[in-house]
Design a protein around this motif. Structure first.
Motif, short mmCIF file in Angstrom:
data_model
loop_
_atom_site.label_atom_id
_atom_site.label_comp_id
_atom_site.label_asym_id
_atom_site.label_seq_id
_atom_site.Cartn_x
_atom_site.Cartn_y
_atom_site.Cartn_z
N ASP A 72 24.00 -27.81 -9.96
CA ASP A 72 22.78 -28.51 -10.36
C ASP A 72 22.28 -29.40 -9.22
N ALA A 76 18.68 -29.06 -7.04
CA ALA A 76 17.75 -30.17 -6.81
C ALA A 76 17.47 -30.35 -5.32
N ALA A 181 14.83 -35.34 -6.28
CA ALA A 181 16.14 -34.70 -6.15
C ALA A 181 17.27 -35.73 -6.32
N GLU A 183 17.05 -38.42 -8.14
CA GLU A 183 17.10 -38.73 -9.57
C GLU A 183 17.85 -37.64 -10.33
N ALA A 184 17.61 -36.38 -9.96
CA ALA A 184 18.36 -35.29 -10.60
C ALA A 184 19.85 -35.41 -10.30
N ARG A 185 20.19 -35.83 -9.09
CA ARG A 185 21.60 -36.04 -8.75
C ARG A 185 22.20 -37.16 -9.61
N GLN A 187 21.32 -37.99 -12.61
CA GLN A 187 21.51 -37.49 -13.97
C GLN A 187 22.75 -36.59 -14.05
#
Length: 484
Positions: A72, A76, A181, A183-185, A187
């Motif tokens: 994931d 990202a 990216a 922020e995705a990390r 999460q």
């Protein structure tokens, strides 16, 4: 995705309470816990992995693995890299364009200009002879039967509205994608931490279930002995057997939840792992104070702010795209037919300018579209700020509530343990019934499970608070420095 959930009641079936605490990210991640030996394998009970079959990692190591090889996180990063190409594309407005072209032409009708033949024709008509035939030029080939052409051209923009106004928006868009990216990390790391801590909680609840099974088996053996001696009735034996079966059902349910979380954690970190023992020191999270307004510094809010800046730049470009474009052009030519110049090569230097007067209304349509996108980006920015602040407030309140719940659960567990010992002693002395003993055993199991779930929930609330401030990755990076 809502990353905060309310703490479940300690009096509910505890396995369901733990799943409720993990449910928002249960579809994203789960992980293996430290396995402990069961007294005996029961039919249909998923066996825990033997020690050493999986890589045991601490929470910090699991988070580091997710950053390094988590699919994931890699997705990202790839998306951010795709958006970063837009900045390079914007710079192409100032870069030169170089072209080289060539042709070979065969024609069935070659063209030649023969002035000598023309002079003879005119002289024959008027019966005149040329005074100086040497002045008549030889035939000139305009297009031979086989001709070769080549052109080399370089065009360097000197001024272009796209180069002036679009580089800034492209840079802001690339920064917004990079922050997205990150922020995705965050999460994904939050999902890893919640799953890891949830697995540790399930492992501790499994210990309580195994202890309850051992106690139920002991009660069953005592009831059998008393029944054979005629000191009790079959109801006591049946009650003890029911408690044994109930403890095994709880253990089987927890084992199934453990296996599910273990598989999901492996999917998040990129390899099968299991948590370290519960006595491992807890992670230290970087949690700022309210005075620093940490919700304003999250990656989601910063990315939304950059998106607003990028859209503002696009609107500015649309308003000034009518400005002329100026370019310097150098062109070299080759023609196998010398023609009137007598040369096969030549070059041209050109200064070109163009100004769009009317492009069928496309510029005005683009302006209206980008203005609408700017309004959308501004609304999303305000929404991101509000949601980030709400997440911070909720996470802080949940942490305080979890601390109080843990203190209460541990007090109840200690009280239930003392009550069980007292009832067991009274039962041996013949002043307590088997029903009271069964109730005390059940209450101790529930209290121990509630305390285990409360400890796991408290650690989850802490990492949620760090995630609400966007500091999970930052805490992970500072951990090696603190060790040094």
């Amino acid at each position: 995705m809502n990353l905060r959930t309310a703490a479940g009641s300690a009096r509910r079936p505890l396995s369901l309470v733990l799943l409720a605490a993990l449910s928002p990210l249960g579809a994203l991640a789960q992980a293996p816990a430290e396995t402990q030996a069961a007294p005996a394998a029961q039919p249909g009970l998923a066996a825990a992995p033997a020690p050493g079959t999986l890589h045991t990692v601490t929470l910090q190591e699991a988070l580091a693995l997710a950053v390094k090889q988590g699919p994931d996180v890699a997705a990202a990063r790839a998306q951010s890299a795709v958006a970063a190409v837009g900045l390079r594309r914007a710079w192409t407005a100032w870069q030169p364009e170089v072209t080289l072209s060539g042709q070979f032409v065969h024609t069935s009708a070659p063209a030649t200009l023969d002035l000598g033949g023309f002079v003879q024709l005119v002289g024959g008509v008027f019966q005149l002879m040329p005074v100086n035939p040497g002045l008549v030029p030889p035939p000139v080939t305009i297009s031979a039967e086989n001709s070769r052409y080549a052109t080399a051209q370089i065009s360097q923009p000197l001024f272009t509205p796209a180069g002036v106004f679009l580089i800034g928006p492209a840079k802001a868009g690339a920064e917004a994608a990079e922050l997205g990216a990150l922020e995705a990390r965050e999460q994904v790391l939050l999902a890893v931490a919640r799953t890891y801590l949830g697995l540790q909680g399930i492992s501790e609840m499994m210990d309580a279930a195994r202890e309850a099974e051992q106690v139920a088996l002991q009660r069953e053996r005592e009831s059998k002995a008393q029944l054979e001696a005629g000191m009790t009735v079959e109801a006591a034996l049946l009650r003890a057997q029911a408690e044994t079966a109930q403890a095994r059902v709880q253990l089987a349910q927890l084992s199934g939840q453990y296996a599910q979380l273990q598989a999901m954690l492996g999917a998040l970190v990129g390899e099968p792992v299991q948590p370290a023992p519960l006595e491992t020191p807890a992670a230290r999270w970087e949690i700022p104070s309210d005075a620093q307004s940490p919700w304003e510094d999250t990656f989601a809010v910063r990315a939304a702010a950059k998106a607003v800046k990028a859209n503002e730049g696009k609107v500015t470009y649309d308003r000034f795209s009518w400005l002329p474009s100026v370019a310097a052009i150098a062109k070299g030519n080759y023609n196998s037919n010398t023609g009137f110049t007598g040369r096969t090569t030549s070059y041209d230097l050109i200064l070109a300018a163009s100004m769009p007067l009317y492009d069928r209304g496309q510029r005005y349509a683009a302006l209206r579209e980008d203005e609408a996108r700017l309004a959308q980006a501004q609304a999303q920015y305000e929404s991101a700020r509000a949601r980030s602040r709400a997440s911070w407030v909720a996470a802080k309140a949940n942490l305080e509530a979890s601390q109080a719940a843990l203190a209460q659960a541990e007090a109840q567990a200690q009280l239930a343990a003392r009550v069980q010992q007292q009832v067991a002693a009274a039962y041996k002395a013949g002043v307590a019934t088997s029903l009271e003993l069964s109730d005390a055993d059940t209450r101790r199991f529930l209290a121990a499970s509630a305390a285990a779930q409360a400890r796991a929930t408290l650690e989850i609330r802490r990492v949620e608070l760090a995630g609400a401030a966007g500091r999970i990755a930052a805490s992970l990076e500072q951990e090696p420095q603190a060790a040094r």
